[in-house]
Scaffold this motif. Structure first.
Motif, PDB file in Angstrom:
ATOM      1  N   ASN A  44      38.109  56.563   4.532  1.00 23.19           N
ATOM      2  CA  ASN A  44      36.963  56.087   3.767  1.00 23.19           C
ATOM      3  C   ASN A  44      37.033  54.586   3.502  1.00 23.19           C
ATOM      4  OD1 ASN A  44      35.146  58.517   2.757  1.00 23.19           O
ATOM      5  ND2 ASN A  44      37.275  59.229   2.788  1.00 23.19           N
ATOM      6  N   HIS A  45      37.921  53.905   4.220  1.00 25.80           N
ATOM      7  CA  HIS A  45      38.015  52.443   4.183  1.00 25.80           C
ATOM      8  C   HIS A  45      38.260  51.912   2.764  1.00 25.80           C
ATOM      9  CE1 HIS A  45      36.579  52.741   8.274  1.00 25.80           C
ATOM     10  NE2 HIS A  45      35.511  53.395   7.856  1.00 25.80           N
ATOM     11  N   LEU A  46      39.118  52.624   2.021  1.00 21.93           N
ATOM     12  CA  LEU A  46      39.525  52.173   0.691  1.00 21.93           C
ATOM     13  C   LEU A  46      40.735  51.251   0.832  1.00 21.93           C
ATOM     14  CD1 LEU A  46      39.199  55.613  -1.108  1.00 21.93           C
ATOM     15  CD2 LEU A  46      37.501  53.791  -0.973  1.00 21.93           C
ATOM     16  N   SER A  47      40.854  50.302  -0.087  1.00 26.58           N
ATOM     17  CA  SER A  47      41.904  49.289   0.062  1.00 26.58           C
ATOM     18  C   SER A  47      43.301  49.838  -0.153  1.00 26.58           C
ATOM     19  CB  SER A  47      41.668  48.133  -0.917  1.00 26.58           C
ATOM     20  OG  SER A  47      41.923  48.551  -2.255  1.00 26.58           O
ATOM     21  N   GLY A  48      43.403  50.916  -0.918  1.00 27.89           N
ATOM     22  CA  GLY A  48      44.721  51.456  -1.189  1.00 27.89           C
ATOM     23  C   GLY A  48      44.642  52.741  -1.985  1.00 27.89           C
ATOM     24  N   MET A  49      45.805  53.340  -2.159  1.00 31.68           N
ATOM     25  CA  MET A  49      45.953  54.564  -2.944  1.00 31.68           C
ATOM     26  C   MET A  49      47.072  54.340  -3.941  1.00 31.68           C
ATOM     27  SD  MET A  49      45.330  57.640  -3.782  1.00 31.68           S
ATOM     28  CE  MET A  49      46.275  58.330  -5.153  1.00 31.68           C
ATOM     29  N   HIS A  50      46.813  54.653  -5.219  1.00 33.97           N
ATOM     30  CA  HIS A  50      47.731  54.301  -6.299  1.00 33.97           C
ATOM     31  C   HIS A  50      47.991  55.528  -7.176  1.00 33.97           C
ATOM     32  CE1 HIS A  50      46.703  50.046  -5.329  1.00 33.97           C
ATOM     33  NE2 HIS A  50      45.523  50.595  -5.075  1.00 33.97           N
ATOM     34  N   TRP A  51      49.255  55.901  -7.289  1.00 35.20           N
ATOM     35  CA  TRP A  51      49.653  56.974  -8.197  1.00 35.20           C
ATOM     36  C   TRP A  51      50.232  56.318  -9.448  1.00 35.20           C
ATOM     37  CZ3 TRP A  51      49.872  57.647  -2.941  1.00 35.20           C
ATOM     38  CH2 TRP A  51      49.392  58.856  -2.418  1.00 35.20           C
ATOM     39  N   LEU A  52      49.662  56.598 -10.601  1.00 35.11           N
ATOM     40  CA  LEU A  52      50.019  55.882 -11.824  1.00 35.11           C
ATOM     41  C   LEU A  52      50.725  56.803 -12.818  1.00 35.11           C
ATOM     42  CD1 LEU A  52      46.679  53.912 -12.355  1.00 35.11           C
ATOM     43  CD2 LEU A  52      48.603  53.378 -10.840  1.00 35.11           C
ATOM     44  N   PHE A  53      51.768  56.266 -13.459  1.00 36.15           N
ATOM     45  CA  PHE A  53      52.554  56.962 -14.479  1.00 36.15           C
ATOM     46  C   PHE A  53      53.118  58.273 -13.942  1.00 36.15           C
ATOM     47  CE2 PHE A  53      49.780  54.111 -16.850  1.00 36.15           C
ATOM     48  CZ  PHE A  53      50.719  53.434 -17.604  1.00 36.15           C
ATOM     49  N   THR A  54      53.831  58.167 -12.835  1.00 38.64           N
ATOM     50  CA  THR A  54      54.449  59.319 -12.201  1.00 38.64           C
ATOM     51  C   THR A  54      55.849  59.564 -12.755  1.00 38.64           C
ATOM     52  OG1 THR A  54      55.125  57.820 -10.426  1.00 38.64           O
ATOM     53  CG2 THR A  54      53.155  59.142 -10.054  1.00 38.64           C
ATOM     54  N   PRO A  55      56.260  60.829 -12.875  1.00 37.34           N
ATOM     55  CA  PRO A  55      57.651  61.117 -13.246  1.00 37.34           C
ATOM     56  C   PRO A  55      58.605  60.581 -12.177  1.00 37.34           C
ATOM     57  CG  PRO A  55      56.272  63.095 -13.343  1.00 37.34           C
ATOM     58  CD  PRO A  55      55.462  62.046 -12.655  1.00 37.34           C
ATOM     59  N   GLU A  56      59.858  60.405 -12.551  1.00 41.17           N
ATOM     60  CA  GLU A  56      60.813  59.801 -11.615  1.00 41.17           C
ATOM     61  C   GLU A  56      60.946  60.605 -10.322  1.00 41.17           C
ATOM     62  OE1 GLU A  56      64.531  58.060 -12.648  1.00 41.17           O
ATOM     63  OE2 GLU A  56      63.953  57.785 -14.739  1.00 41.17           O
ATOM     64  N   THR A  57      60.965  61.948 -10.428  1.00 42.89           N
ATOM     65  CA  THR A  57      61.122  62.756  -9.219  1.00 42.89           C
ATOM     66  C   THR A  57      59.941  62.561  -8.271  1.00 42.89           C
ATOM     67  OG1 THR A  57      60.150  64.637 -10.413  1.00 42.89           O
ATOM     68  CG2 THR A  57      62.555  64.498 -10.322  1.00 42.89           C
ATOM     69  N   GLU A  58      58.731  62.483  -8.811  1.00 40.09           N
ATOM     70  CA  GLU A  58      57.566  62.252  -7.963  1.00 40.09           C
ATOM     71  C   GLU A  58      57.561  60.834  -7.418  1.00 40.09           C
ATOM     72  OE1 GLU A  58      53.768  63.319  -9.539  1.00 40.09           O
ATOM     73  OE2 GLU A  58      54.312  65.441  -9.752  1.00 40.09           O
ATOM     74  N   THR A  59      58.013  59.886  -8.227  1.00 44.54           N
ATOM     75  CA  THR A  59      58.091  58.499  -7.768  1.00 44.54           C
ATOM     76  C   THR A  59      59.030  58.395  -6.569  1.00 44.54           C
ATOM     77  OG1 THR A  59      57.749  57.766 -10.052  1.00 44.54           O
ATOM     78  CG2 THR A  59      58.504  56.117  -8.475  1.00 44.54           C
ATOM     79  N   GLU A  60      60.163  59.089  -6.634  1.00 39.45           N
ATOM     80  CA  GLU A  60      61.103  59.083  -5.514  1.00 39.45           C
ATOM     81  C   GLU A  60      60.486  59.722  -4.276  1.00 39.45           C
ATOM     82  OE1 GLU A  60      64.526  61.046  -7.011  1.00 39.45           O
ATOM     83  OE2 GLU A  60      65.074  59.423  -8.396  1.00 39.45           O
TER      84      GLU A  60
END
Length: 387
Positions: free
Chosen positions: A143-159
């Motif tokens: 869909n030609h979006l500039s990026g995808m951002h996951w915000l305030f993720t737990p550490e396990t999901e961040t890893e």
């Protein structure tokens, strides 16, 4: 399993129990009631939040909802609390469009929580999480979006997100941990003498001004109390020249839907409501969100927003209290620096390299800041930063 992946523009057609089985029964901000209330009370689109939730269903099991990611296409960065306005400015200076972008977040809510929602009884949950990451990035790319951002993720999901090649950003909030305190006095006994006396003086000063505090839950509130609090909420934004995104209908709807998970602290003097602070209760955590008052009373903000919440957590056996974003003044009141995380995929390869370099440099600065802030801890025996 035969899986069906779809994008749902809103939760109106998603069964509430099926959605809450993904984690909304443990985290109030992930609940169908909270997210659907935002959608149906005109809190989202006027401020650039457009729902595009990703759903994963098992077609071999009648289309049972197995996993989901709450997603929003954004036309600005308002209400996210992971600040990327400078990124948007860099795009603009180079003749590129940063908006629209895609985010997995809870609108206006800087609280850590799962963004890769999977049923506890789902087969192969790790594979479902990886599938959602890949499909979300593919949706952004197509869909030609500039990026995808996951915000305030737990550490396990961040890893996990990092293992997919996403850049990670480090932030800092101030959280309270319940170390098995018997009561508020037991909590204060862990403070140094000078810091303990300061808190005691603040609490005493509120009482001396004739103010009483009352903890009320969503299923105990009438329209008059909700309306009074909403007036306080509006006053806060007016004083700070901000935009109040949540309307009276939202607070009415979510208070009734969440019931005991909607925790309102109200201050009263001479028979009239004076101020209030809204909290939301999870399985083991209390989340402080909004505060307002109709007149300034010395130290009332600390009492309503922090000390009443700590009292509540101790009485209810909750293990954590997250009072919201920012505010170094929280440290002296027992809330210690705590790491928060986000993860980012950037479509443009040149900007991706530059922003990865920025995130690495920013992380080193944030680590140093957390360490320095911990030196201001009021506790006699202070743990390491972020623990």
């Amino acid at each position: 399993m035969a899986l069906e992946i779809s994008i749902q523009q809103g939760l109106g057609d998603v069964d509430a129990d099926a959605w809450d089985a993904l984690g909304g029964d443990r985290n109030p901000f992930l609940s169908h009631a909270f997210l659907h209330a935002l959608e149906t009370t005109d809190c989202l689109q006027p401020y650039g939040w457009h729902p595009y939730h990703l759903l994963v269903r098992d077609t071999d099991d009648g289309g049972r909802l197995l996993a989901a990611t709450p997603l929003y296409a954004k036309t600005n960065s308002y209400g996210e609390f992971v600040f990327d306005w400078a990124w948007a400015g860099a795009y603009e200076r180079n003749g590129k469009n940063y908006y629209p972008k895609l985010v997995s977040s809870i609108p206006y809510t800087p609280a850590t929580g799962s963004r890769l929602l999977v049923r506890l009884d789902a087969p192969n949950p790790d594979a479902l999480a990886d599938l959602m990451i890949a499909q979300t990035i593919e949706f952004a790319r197509n869909n030609h979006l500039s990026g995808m951002h996951w915000l305030f993720t737990p550490e396990t999901e961040t890893e996990r997100l990092g293992s997919h090649g996403l850049m990670r950003r480090l932030g800092c909030q101030y959280h309270w941990e319940n170390r098995g305190y018997a009561d508020f006095a037991d909590f204060l006994a862990a403070f140094s003498s000078r810091k303990r006396k300061k808190v005691q003086r603040e609490r005493r000063r509120v009482a001396e001004q004739g103010v009483s505090l009352h903890v009320l839950h969503g299923d105990e509130l009438d329209d008059d109390i909700i309306e009074a609090f909403h007036g306080f909420y509006l006053n806060t934004f007016e004083r700070h020249m901000g935009v109040p995104t949540l309307g009276l209908d939202f607070f009415r709807t979510v208070a009734r839907a969440l019931g005991p998970r909607f925790v309102l602290v109200m201050a009263r003097r001479d028979g009239e409501w004076l101020a209030g602070a809204v909290n939301f209760r999870g399985a083991d955590t209390l989340y402080g969100r909004y505060w307002g008052c109709r007149e300034t009373v010395e130290d009332l903000h600390f009492e309503a927003c922090y000390y009443q919440g700590i009292d509540y957590c101790i009485a209810e056996g909750l293990s954590r209290f997250e009072p919201g974003a920012q505010g170094e003044h929280k440290i002296a009141r027992g809330f210690l620096p705590t790491r928060t995380w986000s993860a980012h995929w950037i479509a443009d390869p040149e900007f991706r390299v530059q922003l990865e370099r920025f995130c690495r440099h920013e992380q080193s600065l944030m680590e140093r800041e957390c360490t320095e802030l911990m030196a201001h801890s009021p506790y006699r025996d202070t743990p390491e930063a972020g623990e």
